[in-house]
Design a protein around this motif. Structure first.
Motif, mmCIF file in Angstrom:
data_model
loop_
_atom_site.group_PDB
_atom_site.id
_atom_site.type_symbol
_atom_site.label_atom_id
_atom_site.label_comp_id
_atom_site.label_asym_id
_atom_site.label_seq_id
_atom_site.Cartn_x
_atom_site.Cartn_y
_atom_site.Cartn_z
ATOM 1 N N ASP A 169 -7.732 0.664 3.227
ATOM 2 C CA ASP A 169 -6.352 1.037 3.468
ATOM 3 C C ASP A 169 -5.461 -0.190 3.493
ATOM 4 O O ASP A 169 -4.281 -0.133 3.152
ATOM 5 C CB ASP A 169 -6.255 1.801 4.787
ATOM 6 C CG ASP A 169 -4.902 2.480 4.929
ATOM 7 O OD1 ASP A 169 -4.559 3.275 4.045
ATOM 8 O OD2 ASP A 169 -4.189 2.199 5.901
ATOM 9 N N ARG A 202 0.494 1.133 9.916
ATOM 10 C CA ARG A 202 -0.098 0.350 8.856
ATOM 11 C C ARG A 202 -0.101 -1.128 9.202
ATOM 12 O O ARG A 202 -1.069 -1.836 8.932
ATOM 13 C CB ARG A 202 0.708 0.605 7.582
ATOM 14 C CG ARG A 202 0.046 0.170 6.372
ATOM 15 C CD ARG A 202 0.803 0.616 5.147
ATOM 16 N NE ARG A 202 -0.007 0.266 4.025
ATOM 17 C CZ ARG A 202 -1.017 0.993 3.606
ATOM 18 N NH1 ARG A 202 -1.286 2.142 4.189
ATOM 19 N NH2 ARG A 202 -1.742 0.587 2.615
ATOM 20 N N GLY A 236 0.775 -1.223 0.000
ATOM 21 C CA GLY A 236 0.000 0.000 0.000
ATOM 22 C C GLY A 236 0.813 1.282 0.000
ATOM 23 O O GLY A 236 0.241 2.362 0.024
ATOM 24 N N THR A 274 -14.938 11.033 7.480
ATOM 25 C CA THR A 274 -14.938 10.934 6.021
ATOM 26 C C THR A 274 -15.835 12.031 5.450
ATOM 27 O O THR A 274 -16.629 12.627 6.164
ATOM 28 C CB THR A 274 -15.482 9.581 5.552
ATOM 29 O OG1 THR A 274 -16.870 9.510 5.870
ATOM 30 C CG2 THR A 274 -14.775 8.426 6.244
ATOM 31 N N ARG A 333 -12.905 1.907 5.925
ATOM 32 C CA ARG A 333 -11.679 2.680 5.740
ATOM 33 C C ARG A 333 -10.466 1.794 5.989
ATOM 34 O O ARG A 333 -9.494 1.822 5.229
ATOM 35 C CB ARG A 333 -11.642 3.869 6.691
ATOM 36 C CG ARG A 333 -12.762 4.863 6.546
ATOM 37 C CD ARG A 333 -12.728 5.613 5.249
ATOM 38 N NE ARG A 333 -11.392 6.029 4.914
ATOM 39 C CZ ARG A 333 -10.977 6.267 3.684
ATOM 40 N NH1 ARG A 333 -11.803 6.125 2.667
ATOM 41 N NH2 ARG A 333 -9.750 6.651 3.454
ATOM 42 N N GLY A 334 -10.527 1.036 7.054
ATOM 43 C CA GLY A 334 -9.400 0.180 7.398
ATOM 44 C C GLY A 334 -9.132 -0.876 6.348
ATOM 45 O O GLY A 334 -7.990 -1.110 5.962
ATOM 46 N N ARG A 384 4.709 5.440 10.191
ATOM 47 C CA ARG A 384 3.515 5.180 9.397
ATOM 48 C C ARG A 384 3.409 3.707 9.036
ATOM 49 O O ARG A 384 2.315 3.145 9.014
ATOM 50 C CB ARG A 384 3.543 6.025 8.121
ATOM 51 C CG ARG A 384 3.141 7.479 8.352
ATOM 52 C CD ARG A 384 3.344 8.311 7.095
ATOM 53 N NE ARG A 384 2.702 7.731 5.921
ATOM 54 C CZ ARG A 384 1.424 7.918 5.606
ATOM 55 N NH1 ARG A 384 0.670 8.691 6.364
ATOM 56 N NH2 ARG A 384 0.917 7.370 4.533
#
Lengths: 137, 137
Positions: B54, A98, A56, B12, B50-51, A94
């Motif tokens: 991502d 993640r 990602g 959001t 969202r998770g 980050r």
DNA sequence: TCAAACCTTCTCATTGATGTGCAGGTCAAG
DNA sequence: CTTGACCTGCACATCAATGAGAAGGTTTGA
């Protein structure tokens, strides 16, 4: 090595390798005839790029991070500016974020899969879809 | 609750919430005036979406997965087909791969940062960039 | 009651990232 | 000379997300 070899050894298309070069992710020498000539280390590099993209990270970040992870590690310290160090620290954090995110979501999927197995094992051994009718509301 | 509230509570944009509905990820009732009316559970759902996005899952997969992770968990097992289960197992494994990859790369960055600090501390206290000249080839 | 400020609706178009396809041409080896 | 690998460059595809505009609903306060 030429682009076809690199493509074969990394499992990516030639086209994509040119794209990565265009994006500044990998570099190459040019032979007299204009053909790209890749170093041996490019194989690992491309594989690493694939992994980071799949994880990602955008190319913009990979472009910054990748030069710091050259093999062999010891040879290149390459004097980063303070800004680069700060940027790398930020990226490292980050990435940790993640990782946590991925773990949470993977675990949610895992839990669900476990629940499904249990439901199938105990609840309805004859018709595997029978749970649906009871719940679908 | 209306879309603005949900947007605020999930961080959001309203626009994105409509997009998720269009993609079949969330649902809503409509008030008499046509306004969307969201259930309380939508907050968690959106955050989870969202998770998952991502984490690299495409909406197509999330659409399959999400009904399986409804809260409260126990109520809805929702009878996945074998294909869905296989797909989820695949995604779970891919996520594990991604996690490993990210960890490896993050650790590489960390190591690099440590090496940089050591080099700065011992090697060249006066000019922080002196390592570059020695290595830049 | 009126109006201003704000929220919501829908729709069309666009952006940005990651690629892929293909045409038209060059290069090298059988 | 044919074949296959390579070159550049343009266009297209997909996916997630955003922008903008026009129209209508809601709220609040003068």
């Amino acid at each position: 090595m030429r682009i076809g070899t690199l493509a074969e050894r990394t499992g990516t298309s030639r086209r994509l390798l040119r794209y990565y070069e265009e994006q500044g992710l990998i570099g190459s020498q040019r032979s007299a005839n204009g053909y790209r000539d890749y170093a041996e280390s490019c194989v690992d590099k491309v594989i690493q790029i694939r992994g980071l993209l799949d994880a990602g990270l955008p190319t913009r970040v990979i472009r910054e991070v990748l030069p710091c992870m050259d093999t062999p590690r010891a040879i290149r310290i390459s004097a980063p500016t303070e800004e680069t160090v700060a940027l790398l620290e930020g990226e490292r954090d980050r990435m940790t974020e993640r990782i946590r995110f991925l773990e949470r979501n993977r675990d949610a999927i895992s839990e669900y899969l476990v629940a499904v197995r249990e439901a199938q094992a105990e609840g309805a051994p004859q018709t595997p879809n029978s749970a649906e009718a009871a719940v679908s509301a």
